[in-house]
Design a protein around this motif. Structure first.
Motif, short mmCIF file in Angstrom:
data_model
loop_
_atom_site.label_atom_id
_atom_site.label_comp_id
_atom_site.label_asym_id
_atom_site.label_seq_id
_atom_site.Cartn_x
_atom_site.Cartn_y
_atom_site.Cartn_z
N ASN A 240 3.76 7.52 -12.02
CA ASN A 240 4.72 7.35 -10.92
C ASN A 240 5.60 6.13 -11.10
N LYS B 237 0.82 -1.22 0.00
CA LYS B 237 0.00 0.00 0.00
C LYS B 237 0.85 1.26 0.00
N ASP B 238 2.04 1.15 0.60
CA ASP B 238 2.93 2.31 0.68
C ASP B 238 3.48 2.73 -0.68
N GLU C 62 1.64 3.58 -3.06
CA GLU C 62 0.75 4.59 -3.62
C GLU C 62 1.28 5.99 -3.37
N GLY C 63 1.36 6.76 -4.44
CA GLY C 63 1.78 8.16 -4.33
C GLY C 63 3.28 8.36 -4.34
N ILE C 64 4.07 7.30 -4.39
CA ILE C 64 5.52 7.50 -4.45
C ILE C 64 6.04 7.10 -5.83
N LYS C 65 7.27 7.51 -6.12
CA LYS C 65 7.91 7.13 -7.40
C LYS C 65 8.46 5.71 -7.27
N ASN D 120 0.32 4.40 -14.71
CA ASN D 120 0.52 5.40 -13.66
C ASN D 120 1.89 6.04 -13.88
N ASP E 230 11.55 6.34 -5.21
CA ASP E 230 11.50 6.08 -3.76
C ASP E 230 11.54 4.60 -3.44
N VAL F 138 -0.73 0.24 -8.03
CA VAL F 138 -1.02 1.67 -8.25
C VAL F 138 -1.74 1.95 -9.57
#
Ligand code: ARG
Length: 273
Positions: free
Chosen positions: A172, A143-144, A146-149, A170, A192, A166
């Motif tokens: 990302n 889940k981590d 999500e929203g990171i590269k 996407n 990341d 994701v």
């Protein structure tokens, strides 16, 4: 009397001549058979992408690793000479599709998508995915992501695994030509996290203490997959390689190679069932 002797000598000579001919014939057909067998066995071209330790990586310009050793055992068993070439991931895929190479040995996951374009050997290694990230990022599950590269090797199951979390397309998800370059991107801060095969993730963390990275898996998100040798569709080599690979798994050679690289006993049951 002399007529009888002459006849016996003649018979004897004929007999010897026949034996000689028979011997010659056998010798000839053996030699021919051997030559034919060799003529039928070309030097195989095997492709890979060799920045995927511990499966295939370069050491003093030579491709080494678990796959390199297994490949050697299998093709020795099958009686083939071969050249193992570090051509890169995408070129390897293209060459196999065009039938320019005989097969790929590159920790290639067997899946339905690829089966539409390629043929596979029986499975030889069980794998799953892991997330590698810089120490202190505190990631605990997929889940981590999500929203990171996220860095992945282009066209691998690591890419699909990240997409599953994701979403496809996407932006990302950054795609690199090799996992090694994805790891560099992590080091440089371009991404990341890197999603890649678990054994490769573990190896990178262990062998690069200065990189200050750690890795986690997520059994609920990432599923098991199996590596196989990958062939052009319709390749007649598959049956021979399968037979040799099965022999190598059954006769203990596989376990010996596995122990050398992973320091543990393999579970070959999952491979042979
Ligand atoms: N197992 C993954 C896949 O098949 C990654 C393989 C990458 N192998 C390599 N030699 N770089 O998609």
């Amino acid at each position: 009397v002399s007529g009888l002797y002459l006849t016996l000598i003649m018979i004897g000579l004929l007999f010897l001549a026949a034996c000689g001919t028979a011997d010659d014939a056998t010798a000839d057909s053996n030699a021919e058979g051997q030559a034919e067998e060799n003529a039928e066995k070309p030097v195989l071209r095997v492709g890979t992408e060799a920045t995927f330790a511990p499966f295939e990586f370069l050491e003093k310009g030579e491709i080494v690793g678990f796959d390199a050793d297994l490949l050697d055992a299998v093709l020795t068993e099958a009686g083939y000479e071969y050249e193992y070439e570090n051509v890169g991931w995408d070129p390897m895929m293209a060459s196999l599709q065009n039938k320019d190479m005989d097969f790929g040995a590159a920790a290639i996951t067997i899946n339905d998508d690829r089966k539409q374009t390629y043929d596979f050997s029986v499975p030889y290694f069980k794998s799953t995915h892991m997330i590698v990230f810089n120490e202190g990022a505190g990631f605990t599950s997929a889940k981590d992501l999500e929203g990171i590269k996220i860095g992945v090797q282009n066209g691998t199951t690591g890419e699909s695994a990240a997409e599953k979390v994701v979403g496809e397309k996407n932006s990302n998800i950054l795609k690199y030509d090799s996992t090694a370059v994805a790891f560099l991107a992590l080091k440089n801060g371009d991404v990341d996290a890197v999603v890649t095969d678990n054994v490769v993730a573990d190896e990178y963390v262990e062998k690069n203490p200065d990189a200050n990275v750690e890795a986690i898996t997520d059994d609920e998100t990432f599923s098991a997959e199996y590596y196989g040798f990958m062939f052009p569709k319709g390749s007649e080599l598959v049956a021979e390689v399968d037979a040799a690979l099965t022999t190598v798994i059954e006769n203990g050679t596989y376990a010996k190679i596995y122990k050398e690289w992973f320091g543990a006993e393999p579970n070959t049951d999952v491979l042979l069932e």
